[in-house]
Every structure is written in structure tokens, then in C-alpha cells.
Design a protein around this motif. Sequence first.
Motif, PDB file in Angstrom:
ATOM      1  N   THR A  27       0.835  -1.198   0.000  1.00 36.52           N
ATOM      2  CA  THR A  27       0.000   0.000   0.000  1.00 36.52           C
ATOM      3  C   THR A  27       0.869   1.246   0.000  1.00 36.52           C
ATOM      4  N   LYS A  78      -6.952  10.751  -7.259  1.00 35.09           N
ATOM      5  CA  LYS A  78      -8.279  10.213  -6.921  1.00 35.09           C
ATOM      6  C   LYS A  78      -8.196   8.764  -6.439  1.00 35.09           C
ATOM      7  N   ARG A  79      -8.833   8.505  -5.304  1.00 36.96           N
ATOM      8  CA  ARG A  79      -8.971   7.128  -4.814  1.00 36.96           C
ATOM      9  C   ARG A  79     -10.231   6.559  -5.442  1.00 36.96           C
ATOM     10  N   ARG A  80     -10.049   5.608  -6.331  1.00 42.29           N
ATOM     11  CA  ARG A  80     -11.189   5.108  -7.074  1.00 42.29           C
ATOM     12  C   ARG A  80     -12.163   4.290  -6.233  1.00 42.29           C
ATOM     13  N   LYS A  81     -11.683   3.310  -5.531  1.00 39.85           N
ATOM     14  CA  LYS A  81     -12.585   2.426  -4.780  1.00 39.85           C
ATOM     15  C   LYS A  81     -12.978   3.018  -3.435  1.00 39.85           C
ATOM     16  N   ALA A  82     -12.024   3.579  -2.726  1.00 40.74           N
ATOM     17  CA  ALA A  82     -12.296   4.106  -1.384  1.00 40.74           C
ATOM     18  C   ALA A  82     -12.937   5.488  -1.417  1.00 40.74           C
ATOM     19  N   GLY A  83     -12.837   6.172  -2.547  1.00 41.74           N
ATOM     20  CA  GLY A  83     -13.329   7.538  -2.629  1.00 41.74           C
ATOM     21  C   GLY A  83     -12.337   8.505  -2.013  1.00 41.74           C
TER      22      GLY A  83
END
Length: 142
Positions: A27, A78-83
Amino acid sequence: MEELSELKDLLVSGHIPEALLLVEEMTEMSKEDKLNRIYSFSVVLLIHLIKQSAEKRSTRSWEISIFNAVKQIQRSNKRRKAGGTYLTVDELMETLVDAYDLAVRQAALEAFEGRYETEAIANMIDRTVILDQAMGLILASE
């Protein structure tokens, strides 16, 4: 991909704490890659904004480079899955500030066909205005 294989092996063998450490490391590596991309595109964005300001003109090529750099910064942040985003507004500004000196050096090579030294180009522009302009473009259509 080596890390994924290692993670799978750790999970299959029941070494959950070690697997969690590896996930944390992966991560962090991913975030570091995002930060490096944002920094690189920040340099490109600033170079063209500096050239526009110093030369008091623009070209289609500069406009496209500015547009592309802004879009890539927005996309990388941009965090795609977590927003949400990887960097806060303050952290984005810190990145722009960090990239500024390199951008001025590069812009000095390109602006006015390279006739002016870095210091001369820096004196032709307002650092705060350039940084605010860059931030405004990044935040404008996120």
C-alpha cells in the motif's frame, strides 16, 4: 508481481501477521508511486504556467500540456474504490511548492529560447500567483 506471489504464499501458509505487513508495505509503495506521478505532472504544469507568465503569451502546445498535466494530477490523486483523494489540498500545495524550483529551472531553458538564466526568469514572474493558478486549475474540475 513478486509481492503478490509472496502475499499469496503467506496467506496460504497461515502467516497472517506477515501477510498484513506485506499488504501495508505494498500500500505504501502504491501511494509513493501516486505521489511521484503527481510531483512529475506538477513540474510540467508549473513549467508551462511559468513560461506563459514570463513570455506573456501562450501556445496551443502549452495549453494542451497544462490541460494534460492537470487531468493527470487529478486522476492520480483520486482514490477510485475508497473515494476521496490521496493528497489533501494542503499536501497538493506542498507538492507544487516542492516542484516549483525545478520547474523554474526547466522553464528558463525553454522560455525566450533559453536566453535568460533561472534567476532572471524567476524575477519576471510572481511565484505566489503561479502556485495559486496551478492549484486553482487542479481543484477547478475535480
